[in-house]
Design a protein around this motif. Structure first.
Motif, short mmCIF file in Angstrom:
data_model
loop_
_atom_site.label_atom_id
_atom_site.label_comp_id
_atom_site.label_asym_id
_atom_site.label_seq_id
_atom_site.Cartn_x
_atom_site.Cartn_y
_atom_site.Cartn_z
N ARG A 12 0.83 -1.20 0.00
CA ARG A 12 0.00 0.00 0.00
C ARG A 12 0.86 1.25 0.00
O ARG A 12 0.55 2.24 -0.67
CB ARG A 12 -0.94 -0.02 1.21
CG ARG A 12 -2.08 -1.01 1.02
CD ARG A 12 -2.68 -1.52 2.31
NE ARG A 12 -3.86 -2.32 2.03
CZ ARG A 12 -3.85 -3.54 1.50
NH1 ARG A 12 -2.70 -4.12 1.21
NH2 ARG A 12 -4.97 -4.19 1.26
N MET A 13 1.94 1.20 0.72
CA MET A 13 2.89 2.32 0.73
C MET A 13 3.47 2.54 -0.66
O MET A 13 3.57 3.68 -1.14
CB MET A 13 4.01 2.02 1.73
CG MET A 13 5.08 3.10 1.86
SD MET A 13 6.33 2.63 3.07
CE MET A 13 7.12 1.25 2.23
N LEU A 14 3.85 1.46 -1.35
CA LEU A 14 4.39 1.57 -2.70
C LEU A 14 3.37 2.20 -3.65
O LEU A 14 3.73 3.06 -4.47
CB LEU A 14 4.78 0.18 -3.22
CG LEU A 14 5.99 -0.49 -2.58
CD1 LEU A 14 6.04 -1.96 -2.96
CD2 LEU A 14 7.29 0.21 -3.00
N LYS A 15 2.12 1.79 -3.54
CA LYS A 15 1.07 2.37 -4.39
C LYS A 15 0.90 3.85 -4.10
O LYS A 15 0.73 4.66 -5.03
CB LYS A 15 -0.24 1.62 -4.14
CG LYS A 15 -1.43 2.10 -4.98
CD LYS A 15 -1.31 1.62 -6.40
CE LYS A 15 -2.65 1.68 -7.16
NZ LYS A 15 -3.23 3.04 -7.26
N GLU A 16 0.98 4.23 -2.86
CA GLU A 16 0.87 5.64 -2.49
C GLU A 16 2.05 6.44 -3.03
O GLU A 16 1.89 7.58 -3.48
CB GLU A 16 0.75 5.78 -0.97
CG GLU A 16 -0.59 5.29 -0.44
CD GLU A 16 -0.59 4.98 1.04
OE1 GLU A 16 -1.68 4.71 1.59
OE2 GLU A 16 0.50 4.98 1.66
N TRP A 17 3.25 5.86 -2.99
CA TRP A 17 4.41 6.52 -3.59
C TRP A 17 4.17 6.74 -5.08
O TRP A 17 4.36 7.84 -5.59
CB TRP A 17 5.67 5.66 -3.41
CG TRP A 17 6.17 5.53 -2.01
CD1 TRP A 17 5.66 6.11 -0.88
CD2 TRP A 17 7.29 4.74 -1.59
NE1 TRP A 17 6.38 5.73 0.22
CE2 TRP A 17 7.39 4.90 -0.18
CE3 TRP A 17 8.20 3.93 -2.25
CZ2 TRP A 17 8.39 4.27 0.57
CZ3 TRP A 17 9.20 3.30 -1.51
CH2 TRP A 17 9.29 3.47 -0.12
N TYR A 18 3.78 5.67 -5.76
CA TYR A 18 3.57 5.76 -7.21
C TYR A 18 2.50 6.80 -7.55
O TYR A 18 2.65 7.59 -8.49
CB TYR A 18 3.18 4.40 -7.78
CG TYR A 18 2.74 4.48 -9.22
CD1 TYR A 18 3.67 4.63 -10.24
CD2 TYR A 18 1.38 4.45 -9.55
CE1 TYR A 18 3.27 4.74 -11.57
CE2 TYR A 18 0.97 4.56 -10.87
CZ TYR A 18 1.92 4.70 -11.87
OH TYR A 18 1.52 4.83 -13.17
N ASP A 19 1.41 6.80 -6.78
CA ASP A 19 0.29 7.69 -7.09
C ASP A 19 0.64 9.17 -6.97
O ASP A 19 -0.06 10.02 -7.52
CB ASP A 19 -0.90 7.38 -6.18
CG ASP A 19 -1.60 6.08 -6.55
OD1 ASP A 19 -1.34 5.57 -7.66
OD2 ASP A 19 -2.39 5.57 -5.73
N THR A 20 1.71 9.51 -6.27
CA THR A 20 2.13 10.92 -6.19
C THR A 20 2.76 11.41 -7.49
O THR A 20 2.93 12.61 -7.68
CB THR A 20 3.18 11.12 -5.07
OG1 THR A 20 4.39 10.43 -5.41
CG2 THR A 20 2.65 10.64 -3.73
N GLY A 21 3.13 10.48 -8.38
CA GLY A 21 3.81 10.85 -9.61
C GLY A 21 5.31 10.98 -9.47
O GLY A 21 5.99 11.42 -10.41
N ILE A 22 5.85 10.56 -8.33
CA ILE A 22 7.27 10.75 -8.04
C ILE A 22 8.16 10.00 -9.04
O ILE A 22 9.29 10.41 -9.31
CB ILE A 22 7.60 10.31 -6.59
CG1 ILE A 22 8.98 10.79 -6.17
CG2 ILE A 22 7.51 8.79 -6.44
CD1 ILE A 22 9.06 12.28 -5.98
N LEU A 23 7.66 8.89 -9.61
CA LEU A 23 8.47 8.12 -10.55
C LEU A 23 8.47 8.73 -11.95
O LEU A 23 9.37 8.44 -12.76
CB LEU A 23 7.96 6.67 -10.65
CG LEU A 23 7.90 5.86 -9.37
CD1 LEU A 23 7.50 4.42 -9.70
CD2 LEU A 23 9.22 5.88 -8.63
N GLY A 24 7.47 9.55 -12.25
CA GLY A 24 7.27 9.97 -13.63
C GLY A 24 6.61 8.85 -14.41
O GLY A 24 6.02 7.93 -13.84
#
Length: 293
Positions: A12-24
């Motif tokens: 869930r933490m990983l999904k939240e990271w991804y959802d911020t757009g931090i990876l591009g």
């Protein structure tokens, strides 16, 4: 689905990271598994093939074990666990582990309905039509959606790893894996170990130190104790939402995995039409997609 990592805090933490757009935009995903480890209880290689017929143990109903599979003489190497290595009964290392190691990228990116899947390379100990590969690389191609860019995902087993490092990989960090996952964005790369709750992090060490000081807010409900059994019991009692690996998500993850195993089995490139569950360029594989009644 019993991919227990999906009930954890970390995915869930990983999904939240991804959802911020931090990876591009994520255009490449790499999923790695060190096995099959020959000789353990799950993957055993026969000394000769076809296998010799053996006496069925008195405590085993072999006909029941076979169920709808092809009538096959009993041999101890099939049961109880090492059937995984034979296409007639199992789906190899990919079918065994993709639901764990590939869980985070499939969920984060909503990977489904690939336009093609391809066996990039492989070597085999026995007949590839009978036995799984010793090592392989498989590639899925997913089209662009309204939420993400077009994306290629690669599976590696037998000790294979990507040919090149992600663009943001630190020069002083070794590029080696026993197993793991990389989601390579045009800004940053996110990774895990063999399961989504194993060592979740951003690949660039210096960036990750700073990122951890300002982590995104928790927006996805957590599972009690991070335990899939608690998740299941709570869903049954109405004390929580439906399970994360419910049938809708599990079928999505399973279809992606089985297409990869199918490419290992038949070789080459398979164009895929998800709506009709068929391959326009490989009609001969229909027998493996849905077995004759």
């Amino acid at each position: 689905m019993m991919n227990q990592g999906h009930a954890t805090e970390q995915i869930r933490m990983l999904k939240e990271w991804y959802d911020t757009g931090i990876l591009g935009d994520v255009r490449e995903v790499h999923v790695m598994c060190s096995g099959p480890k020959w000789g353990n209880i799950y993957f055993r290689t026969p000394e000769i093939f076809p296998l010799k017929k053996e006496q069925v143990p008195s405590n085993l109903d072999w006909n029941l074990w076979l169920n709808q599979a092809k009538d096959t003489p009993y041999n101890h190497i099939y049961a109880p666990l090492s059937w995984r290595g034979f296409w007639e009964f199992g789906t190899g290392m990919l079918g065994d582990w993709f639901c764990h190691t590939g869980d985070a990228p499939v969920w984060c990116l909503d990977l489904k309905d690939p336009v093609s899947v391809e066996l990039v390379e492989a070597d085999y100990i026995f007949d590839s039509k009978v036995f799984i590969p010793n090592r392989s690389v498989v590639k899925w191609s997913f089209p662009k959606t309204d939420k993400r860019a077009a994306c290629d995902m690669y599976w590696y087993d037998g000790g294979k790893i990507p040919a090149k490092k992600p663009h943001d990989w630190p020069s002083d960090r070794p590029f080696k894996f026993g197993g793991g996952m990389l989601m390579v964005g045009d800004k940053h790369t996110m990774e895990t170990g063999s399961r989504p709750n194993h060592s979740p992090r951003m690949s660039n060490t210096e960036f990750f130190k700073e990122f951890r000081r300002h982590q995104p807010a928790k927006t996805i409900p957590r599972v009690r104790k991070g335990n899939l059994y608690c998740e299941w019991f709570d869903a049954i009692r109405g004390d929580g939402p439906e399970c994360g690996s419910n049938f809708t998500y599990a079928t999505q993850l399973t279809e992606v995995a089985l297409l990869g195993s199918l490419a290992q089995r038949v070789g080459g490139k398979i164009e895929w039409d998800a709506k009709t569950m068929s391959s326009p360029n490989r009609p001969e594989i229909a027998q493996f997609i849905k077995e004759p009644v």
